[in-house]
Design an enzyme around this catalytic site. Sequence first.
Site, PDB file in Angstrom:
ATOM      1  N   ASP A  47      75.412  71.136 -38.845  1.00 21.70           N
ATOM      2  CA  ASP A  47      74.466  71.169 -39.970  1.00 21.70           C
ATOM      3  C   ASP A  47      73.602  69.921 -40.048  1.00 21.70           C
ATOM      4  O   ASP A  47      73.212  69.492 -41.129  1.00 21.70           O
ATOM      5  CB  ASP A  47      75.209  71.356 -41.315  1.00 21.70           C
ATOM      6  CG  ASP A  47      76.119  72.565 -41.292  1.00 21.70           C
ATOM      7  OD1 ASP A  47      75.663  73.613 -40.812  1.00 21.70           O
ATOM      8  OD2 ASP A  47      77.273  72.445 -41.713  1.00 21.70           O
ATOM      9  N   GLY A  80      74.456  78.246 -38.286  1.00 22.88           N
ATOM     10  CA  GLY A  80      73.381  78.595 -39.212  1.00 22.88           C
ATOM     11  C   GLY A  80      72.271  77.576 -39.111  1.00 22.88           C
ATOM     12  O   GLY A  80      72.490  76.386 -39.260  1.00 22.88           O
ATOM     13  N   GLN A 132      77.211  74.295 -34.199  1.00 28.42           N
ATOM     14  CA  GLN A 132      78.221  73.360 -34.756  1.00 28.42           C
ATOM     15  C   GLN A 132      77.900  71.910 -34.362  1.00 28.42           C
ATOM     16  O   GLN A 132      76.746  71.555 -34.323  1.00 28.42           O
ATOM     17  CB  GLN A 132      79.649  73.744 -34.354  1.00 28.42           C
ATOM     18  CG  GLN A 132      80.118  75.071 -34.939  1.00 28.42           C
ATOM     19  CD  GLN A 132      79.597  76.268 -34.172  1.00 28.42           C
ATOM     20  OE1 GLN A 132      79.688  76.309 -32.962  1.00 28.42           O
ATOM     21  NE2 GLN A 132      79.064  77.250 -34.858  1.00 28.42           N
ATOM     22  N   THR A 184      85.977  74.128 -34.309  1.00 24.46           N
ATOM     23  CA  THR A 184      85.671  75.499 -33.917  1.00 24.46           C
ATOM     24  C   THR A 184      86.317  75.751 -32.559  1.00 24.46           C
ATOM     25  O   THR A 184      86.956  74.861 -31.994  1.00 24.46           O
ATOM     26  CB  THR A 184      84.139  75.743 -33.924  1.00 24.46           C
ATOM     27  OG1 THR A 184      83.907  77.153 -33.848  1.00 24.46           O
ATOM     28  CG2 THR A 184      83.427  75.013 -32.798  1.00 24.46           C
ATOM     29  N   VAL A 227      74.424  77.425 -44.621  1.00 23.39           N
ATOM     30  CA  VAL A 227      73.513  78.560 -44.401  1.00 23.39           C
ATOM     31  C   VAL A 227      74.333  79.819 -44.135  1.00 23.39           C
ATOM     32  O   VAL A 227      73.966  80.924 -44.510  1.00 23.39           O
ATOM     33  CB  VAL A 227      72.602  78.272 -43.174  1.00 23.39           C
ATOM     34  CG1 VAL A 227      71.683  79.444 -42.875  1.00 23.39           C
ATOM     35  CG2 VAL A 227      71.779  77.018 -43.394  1.00 23.39           C
ATOM     36  N   GLY A 236      77.506  79.784 -47.445  1.00 18.97           N
ATOM     37  CA  GLY A 236      77.129  79.455 -48.824  1.00 18.97           C
ATOM     38  C   GLY A 236      78.098  78.471 -49.471  1.00 18.97           C
ATOM     39  O   GLY A 236      78.017  78.211 -50.664  1.00 18.97           O
ATOM     40  N   ASP A 262      79.654  74.845 -50.465  1.00 17.86           N
ATOM     41  CA  ASP A 262      79.147  73.484 -50.622  1.00 17.86           C
ATOM     42  C   ASP A 262      79.659  72.643 -49.461  1.00 17.86           C
ATOM     43  O   ASP A 262      80.818  72.777 -49.066  1.00 17.86           O
ATOM     44  CB  ASP A 262      79.691  72.865 -51.920  1.00 17.86           C
ATOM     45  CG  ASP A 262      78.817  73.235 -53.113  1.00 17.86           C
ATOM     46  OD1 ASP A 262      77.731  73.810 -52.900  1.00 17.86           O
ATOM     47  OD2 ASP A 262      79.243  72.950 -54.245  1.00 17.86           O
TER      48      ASP A 262
HETATM   49  P1  IMP Z   1      85.041  78.799 -37.118  1.00 17.42           P
HETATM   50  O1  IMP Z   1      83.997  78.281 -36.200  1.00 17.42           O
HETATM   51  O2  IMP Z   1      84.538  79.911 -38.014  1.00 17.42           O
HETATM   52  O3  IMP Z   1      86.321  79.166 -36.438  1.00 17.42           O
HETATM   53  O4  IMP Z   1      85.435  77.614 -38.137  1.00 17.42           O
HETATM   54  C1  IMP Z   1      86.102  76.439 -37.684  1.00 17.42           C
HETATM   55  C2  IMP Z   1      85.564  75.215 -38.387  1.00 17.42           C
HETATM   56  O5  IMP Z   1      84.226  74.939 -37.970  1.00 17.42           O
HETATM   57  C3  IMP Z   1      85.483  75.340 -39.925  1.00 17.42           C
HETATM   58  O6  IMP Z   1      85.749  74.077 -40.500  1.00 17.42           O
HETATM   59  C4  IMP Z   1      84.031  75.707 -40.166  1.00 17.42           C
HETATM   60  O7  IMP Z   1      83.606  75.355 -41.462  1.00 17.42           O
HETATM   61  C5  IMP Z   1      83.353  74.873 -39.100  1.00 17.42           C
HETATM   62  N1  IMP Z   1      82.063  75.406 -38.677  1.00 17.42           N
HETATM   63  C6  IMP Z   1      81.837  76.484 -37.907  1.00 17.42           C
HETATM   64  N2  IMP Z   1      80.523  76.643 -37.706  1.00 17.42           N
HETATM   65  C7  IMP Z   1      79.905  75.647 -38.338  1.00 17.42           C
HETATM   66  C8  IMP Z   1      78.521  75.237 -38.439  1.00 17.42           C
HETATM   67  O8  IMP Z   1      77.593  75.825 -37.890  1.00 17.42           O
HETATM   68  N3  IMP Z   1      78.302  74.123 -39.173  1.00 17.42           N
HETATM   69  C9  IMP Z   1      79.295  73.411 -39.747  1.00 17.42           C
HETATM   70  N4  IMP Z   1      80.571  73.745 -39.674  1.00 17.42           N
HETATM   71  C10 IMP Z   1      80.881  74.845 -38.960  1.00 17.42           C
END
Ligand code: IMP
Length: 427
Positions: free
Chosen positions: A13, A40, A223, A238, A298, A301, A303
């Site tokens: 992000d 996102g 990510q 992730t 994104v 949603g 915070d």
């Molecule tokens: P997953 O990718 O859905 O398995 O989530 C694993 C971790 O990565 C969680 O803490 C998510 O909030 C974080 N995460 C996954 N995609 C994003 C991203 O695009 N931006 C920020 N955090 C992410």
Amino acid sequence: MPALVLLGAQWGDEGKGKATDLLGGSVDYVVRYQGGNNAGHTVVVGDQKYALHLLPSGILSPECTPVIGNGVVIDPAVLLSELSGLNDRGVDTSKLLISGNAHLITSYHTTMDKVTERFLGSRKIGTTGRGIGPTYADKINRVGIRVQDLYDESILIQKVDAALDFKNQILAKLYNRRAIEAGKIVEELLVYADKLRPYVSDTTLVLNDAIDAGKVVLFEGGQGTLLDVDHGTYPFVTSSNPTAGGACTGAGVGPTKISRVIGILKAYTTRVGAGPFPTELLDEDGEALRRIGGERGVTTGRDRRCGWFDAVISRYATRVNGLTDFFLTKLDVLTGWERIPVCVAYEIDGKRVEELPYSQSDFHHAKPIYEYLPGWTEDISKAKTFDDLPKNAQDYVKALEEMSGAPISAIGVGPGRTETIQINSFL
Ligand code: IMP
């Protein structure tokens, strides 16, 4: 042969969409190499705002070919709805290429993601619930379903059967859920076969040929560095490799072909989901960063957790990615603070530590050591050159650059496409 990797230097992000879009006009191919619709990007073009999850942000530049590489996991329903959403707004998406080797996220993967998180309770990862982890787990366990399987029905049936055999035991016996019928999943998947066919391609061949022909290819990470399954804050990460090496495996391009690695770096720090975050602010400063920076995910949603800039992390990002440049984003959000704390090292068990500790236990109780830099009050959103910035903002940028170990080549001073100061060209 300009092949650039653009990736998040923190926990994601950081504003990658804007950076990719800035390069859009001069880039021939924009490639996603890992992750899925857990990502996102918000991209602002003129007065239009686009939220992209799975598609590379280059899809908004007509001259650019967007590519979804083999390392990405694709939820076909999400992909098709993102495409039709863009088509409805007049965006031509016909140039999209999708690797036949990319893995598919099916409804059982999203189910597994959600039930596993629920099962973990207070130990949960805080995933996006999009089925990302279970799909990568199946890939590594060699029971995944790839895009190309959609075009061989008998293979598809065998593979879905194999994938569900074990999962149904877990669903029924551990999670007390009804078993999933393989036939229904196959039916669900076959609906997508014709719709995806025009895009499916041998993307490694296309990309290597493009690089050899001198085209500009941009690999766009989802990510961020600290969410990398190998180099991030495991297990709060992730399930893929957003770091620079992931671009090679996730797109089928050798490391010798990559010319530049650009880390997107927010002028402060944010994180979504669970896991350690040394500079996190649980006070009104954190609230102010969240409000001014619009720090809401994104994709989910949720915070975002907010904190001051952490130079230990940016140094680490330079190291594990071999960064050649930084793109510093959201500098404008810091306008108005009298002095801005920057974490320069950690205190761990009474000792000063300059580098990110490899030990999870150490990182979990690392305390930030701050240096305080003087702030500025002037509106910087109209600044076009580095010299247009107030002296204290310039000094803040220079200090971050020195601490982070790579030049800051661009600075975001507002959300719009033109609100960027370019110091060095990326090409
Ligand atoms: P997953 O990718 O859905 O398995 O989530 C694993 C971790 O990565 C969680 O803490 C998510 O909030 C974080 N995460 C996954 N995609 C994003 C991203 O695009 N931006 C920020 N955090 C992410």
